[in-house]
Motif scaffolding. Sequence first.
Motif, PDB file in Angstrom:
ATOM      1  N   LEU A   1       0.828  -1.195   0.000  1.00  0.00           N
ATOM      2  CA  LEU A   1       0.000   0.000   0.000  1.00  0.00           C
ATOM      3  C   LEU A   1       0.867   1.252   0.000  1.00  0.00           C
ATOM      4  N   PRO A   2       0.451   2.286  -0.726  1.00  0.00           N
ATOM      5  CA  PRO A   2       1.181   3.556  -0.657  1.00  0.00           C
ATOM      6  C   PRO A   2       1.138   4.118   0.760  1.00  0.00           C
ATOM      7  N   THR A   3       2.059   5.018   1.062  1.00  0.00           N
ATOM      8  CA  THR A   3       2.096   5.623   2.397  1.00  0.00           C
ATOM      9  C   THR A   3       1.181   6.844   2.485  1.00  0.00           C
ATOM     10  N   THR A   4       0.423   7.138   1.425  1.00  0.00           N
ATOM     11  CA  THR A   4      -0.455   8.297   1.397  1.00  0.00           C
ATOM     12  C   THR A   4      -1.439   8.272   2.557  1.00  0.00           C
ATOM     13  N   GLY A   5      -1.477   9.337   3.324  1.00  0.00           N
ATOM     14  CA  GLY A   5      -2.429   9.458   4.418  1.00  0.00           C
ATOM     15  C   GLY A   5      -2.132   8.572   5.607  1.00  0.00           C
ATOM     16  N   ARG A   6      -1.002   7.922   5.632  1.00  0.00           N
ATOM     17  CA  ARG A   6      -0.687   6.997   6.728  1.00  0.00           C
ATOM     18  C   ARG A   6      -0.402   7.771   8.009  1.00  0.00           C
ATOM     19  N   GLU A   7      -0.961   7.277   9.120  1.00  0.00           N
ATOM     20  CA  GLU A   7      -0.810   7.949  10.402  1.00  0.00           C
ATOM     21  C   GLU A   7       0.331   7.346  11.221  1.00  0.00           C
ATOM     22  N   VAL A   8       0.781   8.121  12.203  1.00  0.00           N
ATOM     23  CA  VAL A   8       1.805   7.646  13.127  1.00  0.00           C
ATOM     24  C   VAL A   8       1.224   6.510  13.961  1.00  0.00           C
ATOM     25  N   VAL A   9       2.030   5.508  14.227  1.00  0.00           N
ATOM     26  CA  VAL A   9       1.583   4.355  15.014  1.00  0.00           C
ATOM     27  C   VAL A   9       1.168   4.802  16.413  1.00  0.00           C
ATOM     28  N   LYS A  10      -0.034   4.343  16.819  1.00  0.00           N
ATOM     29  CA  LYS A  10      -0.517   4.592  18.169  1.00  0.00           C
ATOM     30  C   LYS A  10      -0.463   3.273  18.934  1.00  0.00           C
ATOM     31  N   PRO A  11       0.129   3.246  20.118  1.00  0.00           N
ATOM     32  CA  PRO A  11       0.238   1.988  20.859  1.00  0.00           C
ATOM     33  C   PRO A  11      -1.137   1.427  21.207  1.00  0.00           C
ATOM     34  N   GLY A  12      -1.253   0.115  21.170  1.00  0.00           N
ATOM     35  CA  GLY A  12      -2.511  -0.519  21.514  1.00  0.00           C
ATOM     36  C   GLY A  12      -2.652  -1.879  20.868  1.00  0.00           C
ATOM     37  N   LYS A  13      -3.767  -2.562  21.179  1.00  0.00           N
ATOM     38  CA  LYS A  13      -4.060  -3.876  20.606  1.00  0.00           C
ATOM     39  C   LYS A  13      -5.161  -3.703  19.567  1.00  0.00           C
ATOM     40  N   TYR A  14      -4.836  -4.018  18.338  1.00  0.00           N
ATOM     41  CA  TYR A  14      -5.738  -3.773  17.216  1.00  0.00           C
ATOM     42  C   TYR A  14      -6.432  -5.071  16.809  1.00  0.00           C
ATOM     43  N   LYS A  15      -7.774  -5.023  16.822  1.00  0.00           N
ATOM     44  CA  LYS A  15      -8.576  -6.225  16.612  1.00  0.00           C
ATOM     45  C   LYS A  15      -9.288  -6.249  15.267  1.00  0.00           C
ATOM     46  N   TYR A  16      -9.318  -5.124  14.541  1.00  0.00           N
ATOM     47  CA  TYR A  16     -10.092  -5.047  13.307  1.00  0.00           C
ATOM     48  C   TYR A  16      -9.264  -4.445  12.170  1.00  0.00           C
ATOM     49  N   LEU A  17      -9.438  -5.008  10.996  1.00  0.00           N
ATOM     50  CA  LEU A  17      -8.893  -4.431   9.766  1.00  0.00           C
ATOM     51  C   LEU A  17     -10.077  -4.006   8.919  1.00  0.00           C
ATOM     52  N   THR A  18     -10.085  -2.751   8.455  1.00  0.00           N
ATOM     53  CA  THR A  18     -11.190  -2.253   7.645  1.00  0.00           C
ATOM     54  C   THR A  18     -10.683  -1.710   6.318  1.00  0.00           C
ATOM     55  N   MET A  19     -11.527  -1.807   5.302  1.00  0.00           N
ATOM     56  CA  MET A  19     -11.199  -1.298   3.970  1.00  0.00           C
ATOM     57  C   MET A  19     -12.425  -0.606   3.397  1.00  0.00           C
ATOM     58  N   ILE A  20     -12.214   0.453   2.628  1.00  0.00           N
ATOM     59  CA  ILE A  20     -13.269   1.051   1.814  1.00  0.00           C
ATOM     60  C   ILE A  20     -12.821   0.955   0.360  1.00  0.00           C
ATOM     61  N   LEU A  21     -13.646   0.340  -0.462  1.00  0.00           N
ATOM     62  CA  LEU A  21     -13.354   0.153  -1.883  1.00  0.00           C
ATOM     63  C   LEU A  21     -14.446   0.794  -2.732  1.00  0.00           C
ATOM     64  N   LYS A  22     -14.098   1.179  -3.921  1.00  0.00           N
ATOM     65  CA  LYS A  22     -15.095   1.654  -4.873  1.00  0.00           C
ATOM     66  C   LYS A  22     -16.049   0.505  -5.195  1.00  0.00           C
ATOM     67  N   ASN A  23     -17.325   0.816  -5.325  1.00  0.00           N
ATOM     68  CA  ASN A  23     -18.332  -0.210  -5.602  1.00  0.00           C
ATOM     69  C   ASN A  23     -18.315  -0.589  -7.083  1.00  0.00           C
ATOM     70  N   SER A  24     -17.228  -1.187  -7.488  1.00  0.00           N
ATOM     71  CA  SER A  24     -17.082  -1.691  -8.851  1.00  0.00           C
ATOM     72  C   SER A  24     -15.925  -2.678  -8.856  1.00  0.00           C
ATOM     73  N   PHE A  25     -16.241  -3.956  -9.070  1.00  0.00           N
ATOM     74  CA  PHE A  25     -15.242  -5.012  -9.046  1.00  0.00           C
ATOM     75  C   PHE A  25     -15.189  -5.613 -10.449  1.00  0.00           C
ATOM     76  N   ILE A  26     -14.136  -5.305 -11.172  1.00  0.00           N
ATOM     77  CA  ILE A  26     -14.042  -5.648 -12.591  1.00  0.00           C
ATOM     78  C   ILE A  26     -13.210  -6.919 -12.737  1.00  0.00           C
ATOM     79  N   SER A  27     -13.773  -7.921 -13.406  1.00  0.00           N
ATOM     80  CA  SER A  27     -13.061  -9.189 -13.528  1.00  0.00           C
ATOM     81  C   SER A  27     -13.418  -9.880 -14.835  1.00  0.00           C
ATOM     82  N   SER A  28     -12.685 -10.935 -15.133  1.00  0.00           N
ATOM     83  CA  SER A  28     -12.971 -11.790 -16.281  1.00  0.00           C
ATOM     84  C   SER A  28     -12.475 -13.184 -15.946  1.00  0.00           C
TER      85      SER A  28
END
Length: 264
Positions: free
Chosen positions: A94-121
């Motif tokens: 992933l590019p570093t664009t918009g990446r935040e400084v690490v905050k200490p803690g225990k992380y339980k969730y990974l989230t993604m926002i994608l454009k609503n268009s999945f192009i395949s063949s």
Amino acid sequence: MLTILGGVVGFENQPTYSASTIIKCAGQIPNKTACLIEPSSYVIDTYRVDLCQKSPFPDFRSSANYSEAECITIFNGNGNLFRNQLGKDSKYKLPTTGREVVKPGKYKYLTMILKNSFISSGKYRSGETTWRTLGSDEKNLTTKKGDPVKFAAKLRNWRGKDNKDNGYCDNNGGTFSRCEMNYNGYEITAIGLDTDFIESYGDKVTYMFYMLELSTPITLKESSDGYFDLTLKNSLEVYGDGIKVESISTAPFIFEAKYNNNEQ
């Protein structure tokens, strides 16, 4: 190196069979069920990726609250989508664009926002016959020679035109905008969003929000120094009647996220 797993994407116009276990295709035509193949091509556009200590999008909210959930942003293009053109299992940093400084803690969730268009063949061969996608949608197939043609899949409504339970969704067949699925052992929440990132469905769905609860939380310290890689195990579902292939559609794709620690 820490590996976390997840899975996403399922669409209203797919058959409503149980999505608990879908096996790889082995040369036969599936009979009123589905099997998985590797796509010939696959394109997604990523808007942002976050790691969160709490769920930022519980079912009583209509939008994600990243601050309250104590999230750190791994990628945020602020409107500039990061396009991934994928074939077989594909890894990208992933590019570093918009990446935040690490905050200490225990992380339980990974989230993604994608454009609503999945192009395949894709294409699938059984015996002497090969079916390939011909564009427009997952049911537009041909057995003539040629290369698979890309088609775009978009979410409009998890419950379909007839408001029926969606076999992918464990939350009572899903709501119009939200599906909590268990796909081949991976648990994921998938939510339609409008242009303002408010939960929505129908023609208003511009983005898709995905949230994975990690089986092994990631513990980060202020001194943590590393980066994330994502590997997407994207597949297509082949559905048939035992005699012919009826559709080749976008399947919930499974991803791995790896945190590579640079600390010595």
